[in-house]
Design a protein around this motif. Structure first.
Motif, PDB file in Angstrom:
ATOM      1  N   ALA A  30       0.959  -1.364  -0.175  1.00 52.86           N
ATOM      2  CA  ALA A  30       0.051   0.002  -0.011  1.00 52.86           C
ATOM      3  C   ALA A  30       1.055   1.199   0.138  1.00 52.86           C
ATOM      4  O   ALA A  30       0.589   2.546  -0.698  1.00 52.86           O
ATOM      5  CB  ALA A  30      -0.719  -0.530   1.001  1.00 52.86           C
ATOM      6  N   SER A  31       1.839   1.036   0.887  1.00 48.79           N
ATOM      7  CA  SER A  31       3.220   2.149   0.707  1.00 48.79           C
ATOM      8  C   SER A  31       3.619   2.751  -0.918  1.00 48.79           C
ATOM      9  O   SER A  31       3.783   3.733  -0.726  1.00 48.79           O
ATOM     10  CB  SER A  31       3.723   2.548   1.519  1.00 48.79           C
ATOM     11  N   LEU A  32       3.186   1.703  -1.297  1.00 47.65           N
ATOM     12  CA  LEU A  32       3.858   2.647  -2.367  1.00 47.65           C
ATOM     13  C   LEU A  32       2.777   2.988  -3.225  1.00 47.65           C
ATOM     14  O   LEU A  32       3.426   3.960  -4.633  1.00 47.65           O
ATOM     15  CB  LEU A  32       3.972   0.734  -4.442  1.00 47.65           C
ATOM     16  N   ALA A  33       1.612   2.883  -3.515  1.00 50.57           N
ATOM     17  CA  ALA A  33       1.220   4.356  -3.693  1.00 50.57           C
ATOM     18  C   ALA A  33       0.861   5.088  -3.343  1.00 50.57           C
ATOM     19  O   ALA A  33       0.583   6.130  -3.866  1.00 50.57           O
ATOM     20  CB  ALA A  33      -0.441   3.208  -3.457  1.00 50.57           C
ATOM     21  N   ASP A  34       1.479   5.616  -1.615  1.00 54.36           N
ATOM     22  CA  ASP A  34       1.094   6.951  -1.321  1.00 54.36           C
ATOM     23  C   ASP A  34       2.465   7.093  -0.569  1.00 54.36           C
ATOM     24  O   ASP A  34       2.504   8.591   0.340  1.00 54.36           O
ATOM     25  CB  ASP A  34       0.015   7.026  -0.588  1.00 54.36           C
ATOM     26  N   LEU A  46      -0.421   6.626   4.075  1.00 53.90           N
ATOM     27  CA  LEU A  46      -1.708   5.237   4.951  1.00 53.90           C
ATOM     28  C   LEU A  46      -1.458   4.819   6.825  1.00 53.90           C
ATOM     29  O   LEU A  46      -1.751   5.127   7.170  1.00 53.90           O
ATOM     30  CB  LEU A  46      -2.193   4.598   4.335  1.00 53.90           C
ATOM     31  N   VAL A  47      -0.566   4.052   5.820  1.00 53.35           N
ATOM     32  CA  VAL A  47       0.659   3.723   7.194  1.00 53.35           C
ATOM     33  C   VAL A  47       0.640   4.558   8.538  1.00 53.35           C
ATOM     34  O   VAL A  47       0.847   4.071   9.319  1.00 53.35           O
ATOM     35  CB  VAL A  47       1.861   2.864   6.875  1.00 53.35           C
ATOM     36  N   LEU A  48       1.496   5.939   8.841  1.00 52.07           N
ATOM     37  CA  LEU A  48       1.509   6.478   9.152  1.00 52.07           C
ATOM     38  C   LEU A  48       0.782   7.519   9.709  1.00 52.07           C
ATOM     39  O   LEU A  48      -0.023   7.309  10.960  1.00 52.07           O
ATOM     40  CB  LEU A  48       2.257   7.617   8.027  1.00 52.07           C
ATOM     41  N   ALA A  49      -1.039   7.412   9.055  1.00 52.43           N
ATOM     42  CA  ALA A  49      -2.213   7.845  10.085  1.00 52.43           C
ATOM     43  C   ALA A  49      -3.072   6.625  10.755  1.00 52.43           C
ATOM     44  O   ALA A  49      -2.939   7.284  11.588  1.00 52.43           O
ATOM     45  CB  ALA A  49      -2.698   8.350   8.416  1.00 52.43           C
ATOM     46  N   LEU A  50      -2.636   5.608  10.225  1.00 56.25           N
ATOM     47  CA  LEU A  50      -3.359   4.668  10.312  1.00 56.25           C
ATOM     48  C   LEU A  50      -2.120   4.143  11.599  1.00 56.25           C
ATOM     49  O   LEU A  50      -3.020   3.534  13.430  1.00 56.25           O
ATOM     50  CB  LEU A  50      -3.179   2.895   9.476  1.00 56.25           C
ATOM     51  N   PHE A  51      -1.353   3.459  12.054  1.00 52.91           N
ATOM     52  CA  PHE A  51      -0.211   3.370  13.306  1.00 52.91           C
ATOM     53  C   PHE A  51       0.320   5.082  14.120  1.00 52.91           C
ATOM     54  O   PHE A  51       0.710   4.563  15.040  1.00 52.91           O
ATOM     55  CB  PHE A  51       0.608   2.142  12.471  1.00 52.91           C
ATOM     56  N   GLU A  86      -1.786  17.494   2.520  1.00 53.92           N
ATOM     57  CA  GLU A  86      -2.996  17.488   1.426  1.00 53.92           C
ATOM     58  C   GLU A  86      -2.696  17.243  -0.233  1.00 53.92           C
ATOM     59  O   GLU A  86      -3.836  16.406  -0.332  1.00 53.92           O
ATOM     60  CB  GLU A  86      -3.020  19.362   1.479  1.00 53.92           C
ATOM     61  N   GLU A  87      -1.224  16.420  -0.241  1.00 57.12           N
ATOM     62  CA  GLU A  87      -1.462  15.809  -1.959  1.00 57.12           C
ATOM     63  C   GLU A  87      -1.216  14.929  -1.761  1.00 57.12           C
ATOM     64  O   GLU A  87      -2.264  14.261  -2.702  1.00 57.12           O
ATOM     65  CB  GLU A  87       0.273  16.374  -2.644  1.00 57.12           C
ATOM     66  N   THR A  88      -1.851  13.350  -1.047  1.00 54.08           N
ATOM     67  CA  THR A  88      -1.927  12.930  -1.376  1.00 54.08           C
ATOM     68  C   THR A  88      -3.771  12.538  -0.500  1.00 54.08           C
ATOM     69  O   THR A  88      -4.404  11.374  -1.565  1.00 54.08           O
ATOM     70  CB  THR A  88      -1.171  12.033   0.075  1.00 54.08           C
ATOM     71  N   LEU A  89      -4.226  13.737  -0.222  1.00 58.64           N
ATOM     72  CA  LEU A  89      -5.609  13.534  -0.362  1.00 58.64           C
ATOM     73  C   LEU A  89      -6.031  13.999  -1.820  1.00 58.64           C
ATOM     74  O   LEU A  89      -7.386  13.636  -2.077  1.00 58.64           O
ATOM     75  CB  LEU A  89      -6.013  14.239   0.849  1.00 58.64           C
ATOM     76  N   SER A  90      -5.565  15.138  -2.053  1.00 59.95           N
ATOM     77  CA  SER A  90      -6.077  15.548  -3.574  1.00 59.95           C
ATOM     78  C   SER A  90      -5.805  15.117  -4.484  1.00 59.95           C
ATOM     79  O   SER A  90      -6.608  15.435  -5.714  1.00 59.95           O
ATOM     80  CB  SER A  90      -5.398  16.692  -3.428  1.00 59.95           C
ATOM     81  N   GLY A 105      -5.332  11.574  -4.620  1.00 62.92           N
ATOM     82  CA  GLY A 105      -6.223  10.124  -4.783  1.00 62.92           C
ATOM     83  C   GLY A 105      -5.336   8.789  -4.268  1.00 62.92           C
ATOM     84  O   GLY A 105      -5.776   8.339  -4.169  1.00 62.92           O
ATOM     85  N   SER A 106      -3.995   9.220  -4.297  1.00 59.25           N
ATOM     86  CA  SER A 106      -3.422   8.775  -3.738  1.00 59.25           C
ATOM     87  C   SER A 106      -3.493   7.681  -2.128  1.00 59.25           C
ATOM     88  O   SER A 106      -2.668   6.397  -2.931  1.00 59.25           O
ATOM     89  CB  SER A 106      -1.555   8.776  -4.077  1.00 59.25           C
ATOM     90  N   ILE A 107      -3.871   8.826  -1.634  1.00 64.90           N
ATOM     91  CA  ILE A 107      -4.082   7.625  -0.145  1.00 64.90           C
ATOM     92  C   ILE A 107      -5.524   6.732  -0.373  1.00 64.90           C
ATOM     93  O   ILE A 107      -5.526   5.559   0.350  1.00 64.90           O
ATOM     94  CB  ILE A 107      -4.291   8.244   0.899  1.00 64.90           C
ATOM     95  N   LEU A 108      -6.340   7.391  -1.264  1.00 67.10           N
ATOM     96  CA  LEU A 108      -7.625   6.270  -1.837  1.00 67.10           C
ATOM     97  C   LEU A 108      -7.132   5.392  -2.500  1.00 67.10           C
ATOM     98  O   LEU A 108      -7.297   3.863  -2.136  1.00 67.10           O
ATOM     99  CB  LEU A 108      -8.354   6.962  -2.066  1.00 67.10           C
ATOM    100  N   GLY A 109      -6.369   5.397  -3.582  1.00 63.83           N
ATOM    101  CA  GLY A 109      -5.507   4.323  -4.115  1.00 63.83           C
ATOM    102  C   GLY A 109      -4.502   3.067  -3.442  1.00 63.83           C
ATOM    103  O   GLY A 109      -5.246   1.861  -2.766  1.00 63.83           O
ATOM    104  N   ALA A 110      -3.788   3.427  -2.204  1.00 66.39           N
ATOM    105  CA  ALA A 110      -3.313   2.899  -1.177  1.00 66.39           C
ATOM    106  C   ALA A 110      -4.400   1.715  -0.689  1.00 66.39           C
ATOM    107  O   ALA A 110      -4.201   0.576  -0.215  1.00 66.39           O
ATOM    108  CB  ALA A 110      -2.659   3.542  -0.257  1.00 66.39           C
TER     109      ALA A 110
END
Length: 260
Positions: A110-114, A118-123, A130-134, A136-141
């Motif tokens: 998943a980290s390859l996508a964003d 996502l890992v930093l947010a969850l754990f 903001e760029e990962t939200l804008s 959509g890369s975090i959604l891809g992850a």
């Protein structure tokens, strides 16, 4: 192993709730104790969550023993919470290590996508950039993590109980579990839909009752969580008994665990 009708997925949920109703106080005590232990372990940075993940298969067998005792009309006792460690503990610990490594691999993909947002947010509780939200890369992850986690969950669904009660090797248990879920995907689809529906209804009821009061919301949500977890654990047992009826429950572990 057998293939069951799609409707059986709903029956697993119903039977799980029926097992919970047989002794709700003991269920709540054991689930609360387990969740409290997990939360205390989580306070140990890095090591705590890893240890709780490694021990998960053994604890899951403990709850299966609880279900077996209740199904036979026995009286469950607090010692059941550690009963899963009495049957093939080394295989269960190995499954736990494999489970941990599998999810490390899942989130690594998943980290390859964003870039790891996502890992930093969850754990680690870090706010995603903001760029990962804008973009959509975090959604891809999240999508990558979901797709990668699906076969892992399939392989580990029945693996602990197959290793503990049917004396299968860890690899053999993972193999049988994966194909048991794969061949019964219709029933598991209905089962997942049932839990999603019930969870959505409960969360909606909590939000309506709390009316924006955070403290009330958290309190009710905790109560609902304690009520849902026993049904979830018991439904695992129901699915196992349904798909593996011939080698369902050996006489030894449940009766031994039920003794004082």
């Amino acid at each position: 192993m057998r293939i069951v009708p799609a409707k059986n997925g709903w029956l697993w949920f119903v039977k799980g709730f029926a097992l919970f109703r047989k002794n709700p106080l003991m269920w709540l005590f054991l689930v609360f104790t387990y969740l409290l232990s997990v939360m205390l372990l989580a306070q140990i940075r890095y090591l705590g969550p890893a240890v709780s993940t490694v021990l998960l298969p053994a604890f899951s067998v403990s709850f299966m023993v609880m279900c077996a005792v209740l199904e036979r009309g026995g009286i469950p006792r607090p010692v059941l919470l550690i009963s899963g460690f009495r049957s093939e503990p080394y295989r269960l610990i190995l499954l736990g290590v494999l489970y941990l490594l599998s999810f490390v691999a899942v989130f690594g993909l998943a980290s390859l996508a964003d870039g790891g947002a996502l890992v930093l947010a969850l754990f680690f509780g870090r706010q995603p950039p903001e760029e990962t939200l804008s973009d959509g890369s975090i959604l891809g992850a999240m999508l990558v993590a979901t797709l990668a986690a699906a076969p892992v969950l399939m392989a580990f669904w029945f693996a602990p109980v197959l290793a503990a009660w049917n004396r299968m090797s860890s690899v053999q248990a993972l193999f049988y579990s994966f194909f048991a879920v794969w061949r019964n995907w219709r029933a598991f689809l209905v089962y997942g839909a049932a839990f999603f529906l019930v969870g959505t209804l409960l969360m909606t009821a909590v939000m309506v009752f709390a009316q924006g009061r955070i403290q009330v919301f958290n309190s009710i949500a905790l109560i609902m969580t304690l009520l849902v977890w026993p049904t979830l654990f018991a439904s695992f047992y129901a699915s196992y008994r349904d798909i593996f009826p011939e080698n369902a429950v050996p006489a030894g572990p449940p009766s031994n665990a039920a003794s004082p």
